[in-house]
Design a protein around this motif. Structure first.
Motif, PDB file in Angstrom:
ATOM      1  N   SER A 145       3.797 -25.092 -16.636  1.00 12.12           N
ATOM      2  CA  SER A 145       3.305 -25.172 -15.089  1.00 12.12           C
ATOM      3  C   SER A 145       2.092 -24.430 -14.744  1.00 12.12           C
ATOM      4  O   SER A 145       1.503 -23.901 -16.256  1.00 12.12           O
ATOM      5  N   GLU A 146       1.323 -24.688 -14.064  1.00 11.22           N
ATOM      6  CA  GLU A 146      -0.090 -24.241 -13.928  1.00 11.22           C
ATOM      7  C   GLU A 146      -0.025 -23.030 -12.673  1.00 11.22           C
ATOM      8  O   GLU A 146       0.344 -23.147 -11.713  1.00 11.22           O
ATOM      9  N   GLY A 147      -0.726 -21.863 -13.023  1.00 13.70           N
ATOM     10  CA  GLY A 147      -0.868 -20.798 -12.300  1.00 13.70           C
ATOM     11  C   GLY A 147      -1.949 -20.853 -11.299  1.00 13.70           C
ATOM     12  O   GLY A 147      -3.011 -21.749 -11.536  1.00 13.70           O
ATOM     13  N   GLY A 148      -1.959 -20.536  -9.886  1.00  7.97           N
ATOM     14  CA  GLY A 148      -3.036 -20.715  -9.068  1.00  7.97           C
ATOM     15  C   GLY A 148      -3.322 -19.805  -8.132  1.00  7.97           C
ATOM     16  O   GLY A 148      -4.050 -19.877  -7.391  1.00  7.97           O
ATOM     17  N   TYR A 149      -2.725 -18.419  -8.332  1.00  4.54           N
ATOM     18  CA  TYR A 149      -2.987 -17.358  -7.526  1.00  4.54           C
ATOM     19  C   TYR A 149      -4.521 -16.775  -7.496  1.00  4.54           C
ATOM     20  O   TYR A 149      -5.091 -16.507  -6.707  1.00  4.54           O
ATOM     21  N   GLY A 150      -4.915 -16.446  -8.839  1.00  7.94           N
ATOM     22  CA  GLY A 150      -6.180 -15.980  -9.154  1.00  7.94           C
ATOM     23  C   GLY A 150      -6.103 -14.435  -8.763  1.00  7.94           C
ATOM     24  O   GLY A 150      -6.876 -13.570  -8.867  1.00  7.94           O
ATOM     25  N   ALA A 151      -4.917 -14.081  -8.856  1.00  8.94           N
ATOM     26  CA  ALA A 151      -4.523 -12.647  -8.815  1.00  8.94           C
ATOM     27  C   ALA A 151      -3.294 -12.380  -9.496  1.00  8.94           C
ATOM     28  O   ALA A 151      -2.301 -13.210  -9.734  1.00  8.94           O
ATOM     29  N   GLY A 152      -3.315 -11.040 -10.152  1.00  5.90           N
ATOM     30  CA  GLY A 152      -2.094 -10.694 -11.192  1.00  5.90           C
ATOM     31  C   GLY A 152      -2.456 -11.386 -12.407  1.00  5.90           C
ATOM     32  O   GLY A 152      -3.356 -12.206 -12.826  1.00  5.90           O
ATOM     33  N   ARG A 153      -1.279 -11.309 -13.061  1.00 11.09           N
ATOM     34  CA  ARG A 153      -1.124 -11.875 -14.701  1.00 11.09           C
ATOM     35  C   ARG A 153      -0.084 -12.815 -14.650  1.00 11.09           C
ATOM     36  O   ARG A 153       1.245 -12.522 -14.235  1.00 11.09           O
ATOM     37  N   ASP A 154      -0.541 -14.061 -14.998  1.00 14.79           N
ATOM     38  CA  ASP A 154       0.544 -15.039 -15.013  1.00 14.79           C
ATOM     39  C   ASP A 154       1.372 -14.754 -16.446  1.00 14.79           C
ATOM     40  O   ASP A 154       0.628 -15.013 -17.687  1.00 14.79           O
ATOM     41  N   ILE A 155       2.659 -14.989 -16.285  1.00  4.11           N
ATOM     42  CA  ILE A 155       3.397 -14.905 -17.701  1.00  4.11           C
ATOM     43  C   ILE A 155       4.275 -16.297 -17.598  1.00  4.11           C
ATOM     44  O   ILE A 155       4.968 -16.532 -16.800  1.00  4.11           O
ATOM     45  N   TYR A 156       4.107 -17.128 -18.710  1.00  6.71           N
ATOM     46  CA  TYR A 156       4.905 -18.356 -18.630  1.00  6.71           C
ATOM     47  C   TYR A 156       6.185 -18.150 -19.416  1.00  6.71           C
ATOM     48  O   TYR A 156       6.058 -17.477 -20.733  1.00  6.71           O
ATOM     49  N   THR A 157       7.283 -18.330 -18.761  1.00  5.03           N
ATOM     50  CA  THR A 157       8.635 -18.073 -19.635  1.00  5.03           C
ATOM     51  C   THR A 157       9.635 -18.974 -18.863  1.00  5.03           C
ATOM     52  O   THR A 157       9.619 -19.276 -17.861  1.00  5.03           O
ATOM     53  N   GLU A 205       0.904  -1.050   0.262  1.00  7.35           N
ATOM     54  CA  GLU A 205      -0.077   0.153  -0.037  1.00  7.35           C
ATOM     55  C   GLU A 205       0.978   1.171  -0.028  1.00  7.35           C
ATOM     56  O   GLU A 205       0.532   2.218  -0.617  1.00  7.35           O
ATOM     57  N   SER A 206       2.006   1.321   0.653  1.00  8.33           N
ATOM     58  CA  SER A 206       2.869   2.504   0.784  1.00  8.33           C
ATOM     59  C   SER A 206       3.390   2.552  -0.559  1.00  8.33           C
ATOM     60  O   SER A 206       3.538   3.702  -0.889  1.00  8.33           O
ATOM     61  N   LEU A 207       4.039   1.546  -1.236  1.00 10.62           N
ATOM     62  CA  LEU A 207       4.776   1.722  -2.469  1.00 10.62           C
ATOM     63  C   LEU A 207       3.530   2.177  -3.545  1.00 10.62           C
ATOM     64  O   LEU A 207       3.795   3.134  -4.224  1.00 10.62           O
ATOM     65  N   ILE A 208       2.752   1.578  -3.621  1.00 12.98           N
ATOM     66  CA  ILE A 208       1.508   1.893  -4.607  1.00 12.98           C
ATOM     67  C   ILE A 208       1.030   3.477  -4.458  1.00 12.98           C
ATOM     68  O   ILE A 208       0.795   4.262  -5.424  1.00 12.98           O
ATOM     69  N   ALA A 209       0.908   3.867  -3.349  1.00 12.46           N
ATOM     70  CA  ALA A 209       0.422   5.057  -2.870  1.00 12.46           C
ATOM     71  C   ALA A 209       1.473   6.199  -3.325  1.00 12.46           C
ATOM     72  O   ALA A 209       1.437   7.593  -3.411  1.00 12.46           O
ATOM     73  N   SER A 210       2.902   5.734  -3.113  1.00 11.59           N
ATOM     74  CA  SER A 210       4.017   6.946  -3.008  1.00 11.59           C
ATOM     75  C   SER A 210       5.013   6.950  -4.195  1.00 11.59           C
ATOM     76  O   SER A 210       5.491   7.887  -4.560  1.00 11.59           O
ATOM     77  N   VAL A 211       4.983   5.729  -4.983  1.00  5.75           N
ATOM     78  CA  VAL A 211       6.116   5.885  -5.924  1.00  5.75           C
ATOM     79  C   VAL A 211       5.250   6.167  -7.239  1.00  5.75           C
ATOM     80  O   VAL A 211       4.227   5.573  -7.609  1.00  5.75           O
ATOM     81  N   ARG A 212       5.787   7.225  -7.849  1.00  4.75           N
ATOM     82  CA  ARG A 212       5.152   7.890  -9.247  1.00  4.75           C
ATOM     83  C   ARG A 212       6.201   7.737 -10.173  1.00  4.75           C
ATOM     84  O   ARG A 212       7.296   8.096  -9.976  1.00  4.75           O
ATOM     85  N   PRO A 213       5.970   7.473 -11.366  1.00 10.36           N
ATOM     86  CA  PRO A 213       4.467   7.344 -12.075  1.00 10.36           C
ATOM     87  C   PRO A 213       3.883   5.893 -11.626  1.00 10.36           C
ATOM     88  O   PRO A 213       2.833   5.385 -11.893  1.00 10.36           O
ATOM     89  N   GLY A 214       4.619   5.069 -11.041  1.00  9.34           N
ATOM     90  CA  GLY A 214       3.944   3.778 -10.712  1.00  9.34           C
ATOM     91  C   GLY A 214       4.939   2.783 -10.552  1.00  9.34           C
ATOM     92  O   GLY A 214       6.381   2.804 -10.516  1.00  9.34           O
ATOM     93  N   VAL A 215       4.626   1.338 -10.038  1.00 14.45           N
ATOM     94  CA  VAL A 215       5.708   0.406  -9.843  1.00 14.45           C
ATOM     95  C   VAL A 215       4.954  -0.921 -10.189  1.00 14.45           C
ATOM     96  O   VAL A 215       3.674  -1.105 -10.516  1.00 14.45           O
ATOM     97  N   VAL A 216       5.695  -1.897 -11.026  1.00 10.46           N
ATOM     98  CA  VAL A 216       5.319  -3.266 -11.167  1.00 10.46           C
ATOM     99  C   VAL A 216       5.814  -4.040 -10.029  1.00 10.46           C
ATOM    100  O   VAL A 216       7.063  -4.153  -9.693  1.00 10.46           O
ATOM    101  N   ALA A 256      -5.188  -4.343  -3.803  1.00 11.40           N
ATOM    102  CA  ALA A 256      -4.886  -2.681  -3.588  1.00 11.40           C
ATOM    103  C   ALA A 256      -4.803  -1.891  -4.899  1.00 11.40           C
ATOM    104  O   ALA A 256      -4.578  -0.840  -4.936  1.00 11.40           O
ATOM    105  N   GLY A 257      -5.173  -2.527  -5.847  1.00 10.53           N
ATOM    106  CA  GLY A 257      -4.997  -2.242  -7.224  1.00 10.53           C
ATOM    107  C   GLY A 257      -3.683  -2.009  -8.015  1.00 10.53           C
ATOM    108  O   GLY A 257      -3.572  -1.426  -8.826  1.00 10.53           O
ATOM    109  N   GLY A 258      -2.718  -2.745  -7.580  1.00 12.50           N
ATOM    110  CA  GLY A 258      -1.529  -2.869  -7.946  1.00 12.50           C
ATOM    111  C   GLY A 258      -1.215  -3.792  -9.191  1.00 12.50           C
ATOM    112  O   GLY A 258      -2.334  -4.322  -9.613  1.00 12.50           O
ATOM    113  N   THR A 259      -0.281  -3.575  -9.924  1.00  7.73           N
ATOM    114  CA  THR A 259      -0.120  -4.576 -11.134  1.00  7.73           C
ATOM    115  C   THR A 259       1.221  -5.266 -10.684  1.00  7.73           C
ATOM    116  O   THR A 259       2.255  -5.130 -10.210  1.00  7.73           O
ATOM    117  N   VAL A 260       0.736  -6.642 -10.919  1.00  6.10           N
ATOM    118  CA  VAL A 260       1.729  -7.690 -10.329  1.00  6.10           C
ATOM    119  C   VAL A 260       1.543  -8.980 -11.457  1.00  6.10           C
ATOM    120  O   VAL A 260       0.653  -9.092 -12.178  1.00  6.10           O
TER     121      VAL A 260
END
Length: 205
Positions: A140-152, A97-108, A128-132
């Motif tokens: 492999s299989e993703g199982g978070y149900g949160a963020g974007r899974d990238i297979y690499t 929450e601190s990083l999303i609110a404080s770092v501009r223009p944003g963070v991944v 919290a509306g962040g980009t993950v």
């Protein structure tokens, strides 16, 4: 979160904010029309050629991921496969929450798709509306149900190295010897390691 921890978070956020212009990694330029594109690996002995080919594939994958993620600073998280304390989860939520609110223009934010600390981090980040982005080995299989899974990465080792190469900043919560090894690997590629020592384990040194 205790006042001292709040101050530490503010300092971390300010440090990242100031570093934004220098944290992004530009993709390597594409070869010009007259430039040779023959892989270096073709001119090497078999064993060295195989290693060089793996290096080339990792570099290509890294450039593709950088284009996908954009020019924002990339903050990776490392931690154990099981959360050892509810206090750790409260702390990592406050960090997000601190990083999303404080770092501009944003963070991944980056995870390696592992359970425990990384799963909790991804879920709180998403809430919290962040980009993950969750980097997973191909197949492999993703199982978070949160963020974007990238297979690499063709395997776990390939995914691990890409994760280390992409991190500008690496946050460490809890963890054991394998987390310490990954943190050292990220540091070898230039990442700034930020251990939250009060969580214990690898984070405590």
């Amino acid at each position: 979160v205790m006042p001292a921890s709040t101050a530490a978070l503010a300092t971390l956020a300010a440090t990242l904010d100031q570093a934004v212009p220098t944290l992004s990694v530009a993709p390597s330029p594409a070869p010009s029309s007259g430039e040779a594109t023959t892989p270096v690996s073709r001119s090497l002995p078999p064993a060295e050629a195989e290693e060089a080919q793996e290096r080339e594939e990792l570099e290509v994958a890294e450039r593709r991921l950088l284009r996908c993620m954009g020019d924002l600073p990339r903050v990776a998280v490392l931690g154990g496969p099981v959360l050892q304390s509810a206090d750790t989860e409260e702390l990592l939520q406050a960090v997000i929450e601190s990083l999303i609110a404080s770092v501009r223009p944003g963070v991944v934010f980056l995870t390696a798709g592992l359970p425990g600390v990384q799963k909790a981090f991804a879920k709180h980040c998403d809430a919290a509306g962040g980009t993950v982005f969750n980097l997973l080995p191909i197949g492999s299989e993703g199982g978070y149900g949160a963020g974007r899974d990238i297979y690499t990465g063709a395997d776990l080792q390939g995914r691990r190295e890409l994760f280390q190469r992409l991190a500008d900043v690496c946050l460490v919560f809890e963890g054991g010897p394998s987390v310490a090894v990954e943190a050292r690997g990220a540091a070898s590629f230039g990442a700034c390691i930020v251990p939250f020592m009060r969580t214990g384990g690898a984070a405590a040194g």
